[in-house]
Design a protein around this motif. Structure first.
Motif, short mmCIF file in Angstrom:
data_model
loop_
_atom_site.label_atom_id
_atom_site.label_comp_id
_atom_site.label_asym_id
_atom_site.label_seq_id
_atom_site.Cartn_x
_atom_site.Cartn_y
_atom_site.Cartn_z
N ASP A 193 0.87 -1.17 0.00
CA ASP A 193 0.00 0.00 0.00
C ASP A 193 0.91 1.22 0.00
N ASP A 194 0.34 2.41 -0.08
CA ASP A 194 1.16 3.62 -0.08
C ASP A 194 2.03 3.68 1.17
N ASP A 195 3.35 3.75 0.97
CA ASP A 195 4.30 3.87 2.09
C ASP A 195 4.13 2.76 3.13
N PHE A 196 3.76 1.59 2.68
CA PHE A 196 3.45 0.50 3.60
C PHE A 196 3.99 -0.81 3.01
N ILE A 197 4.89 -1.46 3.73
CA ILE A 197 5.50 -2.69 3.20
C ILE A 197 5.28 -3.87 4.13
N SER A 198 5.21 -5.05 3.53
CA SER A 198 5.11 -6.30 4.29
C SER A 198 6.49 -6.92 4.37
N CYS A 199 6.88 -7.30 5.57
CA CYS A 199 8.23 -7.83 5.81
C CYS A 199 8.16 -9.22 6.45
N ILE A 200 7.36 -10.09 5.87
CA ILE A 200 7.14 -11.41 6.46
C ILE A 200 8.45 -12.19 6.64
N GLY A 201 9.37 -12.04 5.71
CA GLY A 201 10.60 -12.84 5.76
C GLY A 201 11.67 -12.31 6.68
N ASN A 202 11.36 -11.29 7.48
CA ASN A 202 12.35 -10.67 8.35
C ASN A 202 12.03 -10.92 9.82
N ASP A 203 13.05 -10.73 10.65
CA ASP A 203 12.81 -10.70 12.09
C ASP A 203 12.15 -9.36 12.42
N GLY A 204 11.45 -9.30 13.53
CA GLY A 204 10.82 -8.05 13.91
C GLY A 204 9.41 -7.96 13.38
N SER A 205 8.99 -6.74 13.09
CA SER A 205 7.61 -6.51 12.67
C SER A 205 7.32 -7.13 11.31
N GLU A 206 6.08 -7.59 11.13
CA GLU A 206 5.68 -8.14 9.84
C GLU A 206 5.43 -7.05 8.81
N CYS A 207 5.19 -5.83 9.28
CA CYS A 207 4.90 -4.71 8.38
C CYS A 207 5.53 -3.43 8.92
N TYR A 208 5.84 -2.51 8.02
CA TYR A 208 6.32 -1.18 8.40
C TYR A 208 5.64 -0.13 7.54
N GLY A 222 21.77 1.30 -8.36
CA GLY A 222 22.37 2.50 -7.83
C GLY A 222 21.89 3.79 -8.46
N THR A 223 21.11 3.71 -9.54
CA THR A 223 20.60 4.93 -10.16
C THR A 223 19.53 5.57 -9.28
N ALA A 224 19.46 6.89 -9.38
CA ALA A 224 18.53 7.64 -8.52
C ALA A 224 17.08 7.30 -8.83
N ALA A 225 16.27 7.30 -7.80
CA ALA A 225 14.83 7.05 -7.95
C ALA A 225 14.09 8.04 -7.07
N THR A 226 12.79 8.02 -7.16
CA THR A 226 11.96 8.91 -6.33
C THR A 226 10.92 8.09 -5.57
N LYS A 227 10.23 8.76 -4.71
CA LYS A 227 9.19 8.10 -3.93
C LYS A 227 8.11 7.51 -4.83
N ASP A 228 7.86 8.15 -5.97
CA ASP A 228 6.84 7.66 -6.91
C ASP A 228 7.20 6.30 -7.49
N ASP A 229 8.48 5.97 -7.45
CA ASP A 229 8.92 4.67 -7.99
C ASP A 229 8.68 3.52 -7.02
N ILE A 230 8.31 3.85 -5.81
CA ILE A 230 8.00 2.80 -4.82
C ILE A 230 6.56 2.37 -5.06
N SER A 231 6.37 1.51 -6.05
CA SER A 231 5.02 1.14 -6.49
C SER A 231 4.57 -0.18 -5.88
N LEU A 232 3.28 -0.46 -6.02
CA LEU A 232 2.68 -1.64 -5.42
C LEU A 232 3.35 -2.92 -5.88
N MET A 233 3.55 -3.82 -4.94
CA MET A 233 4.11 -5.16 -5.14
C MET A 233 5.57 -5.14 -5.61
N ARG A 234 6.22 -4.00 -5.47
CA ARG A 234 7.66 -3.95 -5.73
C ARG A 234 8.41 -4.37 -4.48
N GLY A 235 9.51 -5.07 -4.66
CA GLY A 235 10.35 -5.42 -3.53
C GLY A 235 11.28 -4.27 -3.20
#
Length: 260
Positions: A193-208, A222-235
């Motif tokens: 979701d917007d600014d919301f990630i699922s971290c099931i495979g990590n220790d700690g919280s399942e989501c941030y 390493g190329t520059a990106a923006t917040k708009d590039d953080i799209s749904l279902m992207r790792g």
């Protein structure tokens, strides 16, 4: 010698003097008692405001406690309630862990089924304060996310379509990037979701929830990106220095790496 008349007069005067003396003492006693009574009443009157202040302070403390409790309840309500489901169900959704389901359970879902019925057919799972979102782990391998505006909306996708949208929750590689600064934490997650990630495979919280206002955002090469590039279902891999206590925790990101 005193005449009988004089003696009688003296006796009468003595008696009268005694009566006056007694009356004076009596009046004095009543007056003193009256003063004592008045003093007592005054002390009570004086002590009453003190008692009233204490009660007022006590009442004020209770009121503050209630207000604080009320604000807290409102805060939870505003984070979780949207009228989609009953408040009790919302609270339960927040407390559940992410449910594990099988691909067969997902395949059984027919196109045209409401999200409410889909959710009811699967094990209870968390929404992490996002009422229009549910996530499931399929076959202990992939992350399946249901997104909707209203729980009564109809899902046009079949179970097979939903399975095809699922993505492995594990980092797709052998060497997950690590921060060079050892004071930073890292996690791999999938944007659900917007600014919301699922971290099931990590220790700690399942989501941030991501705080990215002052973060460096780059693609994997390493190329520059923006917040708009953080799209749904992207790792994404995040490096963060602290989290704010909320549900889910808010990670203050120093760097976000968007995977291809």
């Amino acid at each position: 010698m005193m005449s009988k008349k004089a003696k009688l007069t003296a006796i009468i005067l003595a008696i009268m003097s005694s009566v006056v003396g007694i009356t004076g003492c009596s009046n004095g006693t009543v007056s003193n008692n009256s003063e004592k009574i008045n003093t007592t009443i005054s002390s009570v009157t004086l002590s009453e405001p003190v008692s009233s202040d204490v009660s007022s302070n006590s009442s004020s403390k209770l009121d503050s406690s209630k207000i604080s409790s009320g604000d807290s309840s409102k805060s939870v309500s505003s984070d979780t309630g949207s009228g989609e489901v009953s408040p009790s169900n919302i609270a339960d959704d927040v407390n559940y862990d992410t449910a594990r389901v099988t691909s067969e359970q997902i395949k059984a879902i027919k196109a045209g089924t409401s999200y409410k019925d889909i959710i009811a057919s699967l094990p209870n799972t968390a929404n992490y304060g996002h009422n229009g979102l549910r996530q499931y782990i399929v076959d202990d391998d992939k992350l399946l996310v249901l997104r909707f505006d209203n729980i009564n909306d109809v899902c046009d996708l079949s179970g097979n379509d939903l399975l095809s949208s699922a993505k492995s929750y594990k980092y797709p590689g052998e060497n997950q990037p690590k921060p060079s600064d050892e004071s930073l934490l890292s996690a791999y997650g999938i944007v659900i979701d917007d600014d919301f990630i699922s971290c099931i495979g990590n220790d700690g919280s399942e989501c941030y929830s991501l705080l990215t206002n002052d973060a460096e955002i780059v693609f994997e090469d390493g190329t520059a990106a923006t917040k708009d590039d953080i799209s749904l279902m992207r790792g994404v891999v995040i490096f963060f220095d602290y989290t704010l206590d909320s549900s889910p925790p808010q990670a203050h990101c120093k760097k976000v790496i968007i995977l291809k």
